[in-house]
Every structure is written in structure tokens, then in C-alpha cells.
Design an enzyme around this catalytic site. Structure first.
Site, PDB file in Angstrom:
ATOM      1  N   GLU A   1       0.234  -0.723   5.927  1.00 38.46           N
ATOM      2  CA  GLU A   1       1.318  -0.080   6.679  1.00 38.46           C
ATOM      3  C   GLU A   1       1.076   1.415   6.790  1.00 38.46           C
ATOM      4  O   GLU A   1       1.303   2.020   7.838  1.00 38.46           O
ATOM      5  CB  GLU A   1       2.671  -0.338   6.011  1.00 38.46           C
ATOM      6  CG  GLU A   1       3.866  -0.106   6.938  1.00 38.46           C
ATOM      7  CD  GLU A   1       4.392   1.316   6.930  1.00 38.46           C
ATOM      8  OE1 GLU A   1       5.153   1.669   7.854  1.00 38.46           O
ATOM      9  OE2 GLU A   1       4.058   2.102   6.014  1.00 38.46           O
TER      10      GLU A   1
ATOM     11  N   ASP B   1       0.845  -1.207   0.000  1.00 34.84           N
ATOM     12  CA  ASP B   1       0.000   0.000   0.000  1.00 34.84           C
ATOM     13  C   ASP B   1       0.873   1.247   0.000  1.00 34.84           C
ATOM     14  O   ASP B   1       2.049   1.187   0.367  1.00 34.84           O
ATOM     15  CB  ASP B   1      -0.968   0.020   1.202  1.00 34.84           C
ATOM     16  CG  ASP B   1      -0.264   0.147   2.547  1.00 34.84           C
ATOM     17  OD1 ASP B   1       0.822  -0.456   2.719  1.00 34.84           O
ATOM     18  OD2 ASP B   1      -0.789   0.850   3.431  1.00 34.84           O
TER      19      ASP B   1
ATOM     20  N   THR C   1     -17.774  34.821   5.300  1.00 33.63           N
ATOM     21  CA  THR C   1     -17.690  35.357   6.653  1.00 33.63           C
ATOM     22  C   THR C   1     -18.431  34.453   7.628  1.00 33.63           C
ATOM     23  O   THR C   1     -19.482  34.799   8.142  1.00 33.63           O
ATOM     24  CB  THR C   1     -18.254  36.785   6.679  1.00 33.63           C
ATOM     25  OG1 THR C   1     -19.507  36.774   6.003  1.00 33.63           O
ATOM     26  CG2 THR C   1     -17.316  37.738   5.995  1.00 33.63           C
TER      27      THR C   1
END
Lengths: 459, 459
Positions: free
Chosen positions: A152, A88, A314
Site C-alpha cells: 500500500e 507494510d 563547491t
């Protein structure tokens, strides 16, 4: 010796082509949308191990991504080496900073650019090709087992259970991992330790909904501001971590050890120039090598909250989040540190907000003694192919599973890494030098040879 | 009077249907992908103004989104009212928190849920329907002009230039704006002031690339940590803003004024309950109404950096960002404050990082005197339709263009808002009560009537 070099020279291009095929597979374990890619990648690893000469290869499902296990057992009386690696890779973000596609490997200036080129497809694949070399030249001096996992990069959450459930299958004399870096090809080195890891995610909630920052601004706590204050308080003015008891279990290096570490080549100006910074930052009283080797750290890996898009909004947001990880050193324990950090964050949360903190994953630190035959065999192999002995260094990264390997399988781990710190692991434009890839394939068989010799003559 | 109520009652459903059609248009000014939606929305506003009885409506292109101008001039000797509003809306993020689509308006429990329902489509549209009511009943007592812009939510960057270039076109006696809220329908109120705004974005750069947090963690400054420390330092332990000279120009309210303000209904327990917080936060020494009315603020509107996706990534990022805005009160000037904030952020940046800060937009605060005939006409209109006089309050939000209107057009602005603070402006599930929508349409004609009367008898 024994035709290794010749065999490798003749098959050089194919070795590379095979690696590039693996690198084209987007095996990102952290992202659920890549589940199928993970399965396809595990299948490919199985196929390659069989082609390289493994007698038996199986894919074991887990609660997460599957584990690939393979073996070549030639003689029960010979030592057994368990090679650990992972198929991986880290997520490729931020994509816009890559010069070429993360899963479209390109070779440029003698370097392979792709996600996983070094971490860890390029590195574990050196072992597959080393196996092939020894099998095809009939020179395999040991039994070899392969444990190539798919989690991992997300903390090996299911590997512990797998190891515990398959102790006989995985029985070995030593564990060999290529998932670390050398100082340089001119200054080959071996990591004699990796740091542990404690990774958590924190969520700060202020008001129950996003608010107009004009209507409510100034009257209700802003979770971003509060989170910032909490983060800011985690390091004091000397960049010590302020969490009570955090350093309690840290093994203090002796002056002699620190003097030994200081011999490793290091050029502060070069280091700063490479990173593009005017000044370095770190814990007062320690050198850069010490800060990344023998001292624990607390780093922010991510932060988000409110409006993060184009233009201006905002808003006074309801929530803010951060991902925080600590690197740990002997004898810190990741579970203890995770609990300390989580409890501390909750404790310092002011009454205006609610704080949740959850553990992601972790692992304990690990050290390989430099006087062990495991280290000595690796050292001799490097002496053989680099023409000089490796410098023992303490690596900053983490391979969380190593402490568990020792506890469950009762054997030492050797970190025989061929990457470089400049390989952009976990970053855009990850790379692996072709030179290093081939040097690894050349060196690994010597580890097996010397380990078999040393193990056999062991009293 | 004069058949207004009857006309409005008969056309109630159509008024609502027309508003819903407007609300279905995703006129998000901040996002470039909505450029076409903005043009379509401006066209729709033009069409509706013409249908309501305007003599002339034009769409004026600007460097950004277009301005819609319309007018109904009946007699040059009568006073002229300029209605200002905006057809643009805030971005709808975070989408996952909406109970229904932001641009798929639904009516539930007497409330219209949609982005822009209150801010400001629902509110400016009350004026379009008030115009229609007066025109169709032949009772228009003033000349009316409409200026409906498309960039209010992104700072009205191009409106100043438009106003300066079209002073004759926009010439009026008073400006009327419905883009604010009332305390409640039981306690009608009028904002006698709005706060100014200064909005900036800050970028903190540490290393020149994303790094592996294990390999480099502890040895190089993490821009998230540094940004957090910078943000944390902007408020002291009393939640005063620490930027030198920030408060220099703040008009100090007299004890009498503060006593007057304190009469506005306010229930702290209700306020906290509505927001879901255990405790309020704010500048020491001031009440909630003062904190959101007569005191300036500094709020974080957004923050981001590093890995913010699913799972864990052990990265030490190159950059971290924040959006920061200040609300300003008389006599602060937004340009001066923007410069102060930017310079301060650069000044407090440690040598480990590089800090860039850029202004987004801003506007000066504005106050309408409660003894002006503009305020009195609005007050009498509310007395007429609510049965009680409005409470004058100081609003926390900003309508940056009002100060410019006064400077360029020489006339006062009246804030005749019919929203509620609970309308979720700028938040998910923005809403506008049907009651308020219709009450606005009912009240507005009375403003014109009383304003015409008071203006005419003015000495």
C-alpha cells in the site's frame, strides 16, 4: 452486547502484546533490504488470522510483496464483508527525529509509538481482534474475508492484477477499511471520500558531469537552479496549480456542500499552533478543510542534488531530482493527471537541461455516498460506541485501490478509521492511542451486526 | 639547463610513485572521520620536504587541520619565494560515478586518476620535486619556503590566524601557487586573477514535523516549494543576480580589456560538446570567458529535503536545505556579500516559513598585475619550456587566502597552474595528465631562476 465487551476486557493485554509483536517487524515495502522482513510479517499475519478464527488463510505471491488472504465463511446466504488493510509501513526516515526506535514500540501516556502503529498495523489488527471476539462469542453475523496487502505504501502496484485474477475469491457485498482518521474521539467522524494520488519523480540533467563551480559557474546551467525555477512555476501567486487542464475534471462542490463541510469543528489557531507555523498556506478562496478535502494539490515530497553532506563543496552538479505528488479529487483520473504533469515538466524545461519524469504510482479518488446502507451501518456502529453520530468528512489522504475495488468487485467501500491526524503518519514518532485501538475493536463488531441487519431488510 | 632535465628524467618514475603514495591518503578535510588521515598526510608531506632538501620542516597544529611549514634558506641576500599549496582534498562523492577508487590512483592513457591528483596534491608536489631538482643539482637560485595547508577545500578558516601569528616565519618576496589550470598545453596560460568566494547554507522550516502529504497537503506551506521559489527568484530572466546591491562593487572591465580577453582561444561548440549541453546559460551581455572570469556568480552547490530514498514516500517535510555560493570579482568583499545574501534570503522568506542562513566560508578576489616582475618571471619560465608565452586569463575559481597573503605579508601571488579545466576538479574521476605533472616540475625551476634575476636587477 452478546458478551463482546467482556471478552475484549478479559483479553485486552494480549491484544496489545500481539500488536506490539507485529510492530517490531520492520516491514518497509519501499526498501529492497526489507524483503525478508516483509515475508516474515506476512507469515505472522497469516498465523494471527488463523488464531482469530479464520477457516483458511493463504499467502499469495505477487510480482512484489505477497498478499495475505483469509476468510471465515459461515453461511452463503449471509452478507460478506471484505476487510482490506496493509501490513507494510512507510520508511522510518529521518531516524534521528524518533524519540524511540521506530521498530521498538513503546507505550507512553496511553499511546503506542512505532512505525505502523496506526498506519496500518494497529488499524487492520483491530479487525483481526474483532473477528476473534465474534467467533469466540459465537456471534459472527456475516461472512468475513481479509485482504491484507504488502504494497500500500508503494502504490499497490500488484494488487490490481491480484484482484482481477481472484474476483470470485474476493466476492463481497462491502469493503471495510480502517486506514483513515477521525476528527477526534469527542467528534467521531467517517471519511466519505479519499483523494486520489499521482506520484512522479523528475530528474534534471545539466552538464554531463559534476563541475567545479568556480571554473564553470556562471557559464552553464545549474540543474538545481533550473529545477527550482520549474518547481516555483507550478503554483501561481494564489497557490493555484498552473499546469494547463489540471483542474478540468475537478468536481465543484456546491455552496450547500461547502456549508455542510464548514460545520466540522476546526480551530485555525489550534491548527497553526499544532504545526508550529505563523501562517497557513493554500489555494486562495478555500478553507483549510476544503484545501485538504475537495481540492487537488501538488506537493514536493523530496528534492536532492549536488553536495548535501557536512561542510562545503563547491560543485556545480550534473543532476538534480525531485519527487512530486498530486492529490486528486473526483472526477480527476490519476493516469491523465500523471501524463499532464510529466508532459508539462518536459515542456517547461529550458534548452539548457534535459528533463526526465517517470510515474511512481497512483490511484483515483473515491467517494462513499452518505445515504448508502454501507455508510449508515458504520454510522450506527459509531453512534452505539461513541454515543453520538459521526460527522461525514472528506479525507485528504489516498487509498488508491478503492476505485479499483469498486470497478472490479462492484461493491462500495466504507472507511471506518480510528486514527487521528496527530498520529504522525509517515513521520517520525508515529503513534496510535490505546483508547482508539480498543475503541476500534469495540466498534467494528457493531458494523457487522448493523450491516447484516440493514442488508437483509434491503428491498 | 644546469642538469635539471637530466636529473628529472632519471628520477621520473620515483617522482610519480611518491605522488601516488600521497594520493592514496584520503585527506578529506570536510569530513571529521578523516581527522587521522589528515594527520598522516601532513606527516608524509613533512617527510617528503625533508627528503627533497628542506633544512627544516614543522607541523603546526591549528584549531582545525595542521599546517606544514618547511624552508630551504641558502642566502639571506637572495630573494625568497613562498610556495603555497594544500594537502587536503574535496570529498569524493558521488562515489558511484568514479571508474576507479578515488583513493586508489590508476594511470590510464597518460593520466593519473585520483581525488587530489590535480587539486592540489599533484600540483604542490611538482614544487617539492622542483626543489629536489635544484638542491640535488646545486642550482637553487633563491630561498624557498613551503606553506602546505590542510583546510583549503573547507575555506582555510584557520590559515589567516596562522599567517598573522607567523609573519616573520613566512616573510617572502613573492608567493607562488600551482592550484589553477591552463587553457591547454598548446595554449599555455597564466591566471592573472582568481575569484573570491562567499559560501552559505540555508535552512527553510515549514511545519514543526514531517507531515502526511495527503492529510496536510494543500493547507500548509511545503518548505521545498518555498525554497524553490526563493532560489528561483535569485536570478532574473537575463540571469542577472537579483539581490539588491550585489553588483555595487564590481569592477567594470573596459572595452579594451574585454577585447584582450576575447583573444583567448575558445570554441563554443567544443565547450558545449565537452559538457554535453545543447545550450549555454549565463548572464546576458557577457561571453563565457567573461561569465567565468570578470563577472560574479551565484550557484547552488547542493539542495535536499524530504524523502530522497528509493521508491515513494508521501511526506510533506518539515525542512529543506540548500548550499549556495557566490564567486566574487574585484572589488567585491566576501564578508559584505555574505551578509547581503543572508539578509536577502531572510527578507524574501514568506511568513509561512522560518529561514536560517549561515556563512560557511569565504575569501576575497585577487588579481596579479600582468606588468609585475612576478608575472614576467612566470611568463618567461613558460616561454622557456613551452616554446611560447602564456596567455594571461582571469580564472573562475577561488583561492581565498591570496588576498590575505597580500594584506599580511605584503607580497604578490603568482598563479603558476598546470591543471586543465577538464581535470574534473571537485568531480568524480579527477585526473592530472602525466605530461602536465612533469612539465610543471620542468618549468618551476625556471620561475625561480628568472625571478631571482629580475628581482636582483630591479632598480
Amino acid at each position: 452486547m452478546q458478551g463482546w465487551k467482556e471478552y475484549q476486557e478479559q483479553n485486552k493485554q494480549r491484544f496489545l502484546d500481539e500488536l506490539l509483536e507485529l510492530l517490531r517487524m520492520p516491514s518497509v515495502s519501499a526498501r529492497s533490504e526489507h524483503k525478508q522482513d516483509m515475508l516474515a510479517c506476512a507469515d505472522k499475519v497469516k498465523q494471527r488470522l488463523l488464531e482469530a478464527g479464520a477457516d483458511k488463510v493463504d499467502i499469495y505471491p505477487t510480482a512484489g510483496h505477497p498478499v495475505v488472504y483469509g476468510e471465515k465463511i459461515i453461511d452463503a446466504s449471509l452478507p460478506t464483508v471484505l476487510v482490506y488493510g496493509h501490513y507494510d509501513v512507510q520508511p522510518p526516515d529521518p531516524l534521528e527525529l524518533w524519540h524511540s526506535g521506530p521498530f521498538e514500540p513503546v507505550i507512553k501516556d496511553g499511546k503506542i509509538y512505532a512505525r505502523g502503529a496506526c498506519d496500518d498495523k494497529g488499524q487492520f489488527y483491530m479487525h483481526v481482534k474483532a473477528l476473534e471476539t465474534m467467533v469466540k462469542t459465537n456471534t459472527l453475523p456475516v461472512n468475513i474475508k481479509f485482504l491484507i496487502e504488502g504494497e500500500e505504501e508503494i502504490g499497490s502496484n500488484n494488487l490490481g492484477e491480484f484482484v482481477k485474477a481472484h474476483k470470485d475469491l474476493l466476492k463481497a457485498d462491502v469493503i471495510l477499511i480502517s486506514d483513515t482518521a477521525m476528527l477526534s474521539m469527542e467528534n467521531p467522524s467517517i471519511d466519505v471520500g479519499v483523494r486520489g494520488l499521482s506520484y512522479i519523480e523528475v530528474e534534471v540533467t545539466g552538464p554531463n558531469r559534476d563541475l567545479h563551480s568556480g571554473v564553470y559557474g556562471g557559464a552553464v546551467a545549474n540543474p538545481i537552479t533550473i529545477l527550482a525555477k520549474m518547481i516555483a512555476s507550478l503554483h501561481d501567486e494564489n497557490n493555484h496549480i498552473t499546469i494547463p487542464n489540471f483542474y478540468d475534471d475537478v468536481q465543484i462542490a456546491s455552496e450547500a456542500e461547502r456549508a455542510e463541510m464548514a460545520k466540522a469543528p476546526y480551530d485555525e489557531e489550534e491548527y497553526k499552533k499544532d504545526l508550529g507555523v505563523k501562517a497557513l498556506w493554500g489555494e486562495k478562496g478555500y478553507t483549510t478543510n476544503e484545501r485538504t478535502g475537495i481540492r487537488p494539490t501538488l506537493e514536493l515530497n523530496g528534492i536532492w542534488g549536488g553536495y548535501t553532506g557536512e561542510g562545503a563543496k563547491t560543485v556545480l552538479p550534473s543532476k538534480a531530482f525531485a519527487k512530486i505528488s498530486c492529490r486528486l479529487v473526483p472526477n480527476q483520473q490519476h493516469e491523465k493527471i500523471t501524463e499532464l504533469v510529466i508532459n508539462h515538466l518536459k515542456k517547461i524545461a529550458p534548452e539548457y537541461v534535459e528533463v526526465k519524469a517517470n510515474p511512481h504510482h497512483g490511484g483515483d479518488p473515491y467517494v462513499t455516498p452518505a445515504d448508502s446502507i454501507e455508510f449508515k451501518a458504520a454510522s450506527k456502529a459509531i453512534q452505539e460506541t461513541f454515543g453520538k453520530p459521526p460527522i461525514p468528512v472528506r479525507g485528504g489522504g489516498s487509498i488508491p485501490i478503492t476505485a479499483l475495488f469498486e470497478a472490479e468487485l462492484g461493491c462500495k467501500t466504507v472507511f471506518l478509521g480510528f486514527g487521528l491526524d496527530s498520529d504522525n503518519l509517515h513521520s517520525p514518532n508515529e503513534k496510535f492511542n490505546l483508547f482508539n485501538f480498543y475503541k476500534g475493536i469495540e466498534t467494528i463488531p457493531y458494523f457487522h451486526k448493523y450491516y447484516a441487519e440493514m442488508k437483509t431488510v434491503r428491498p
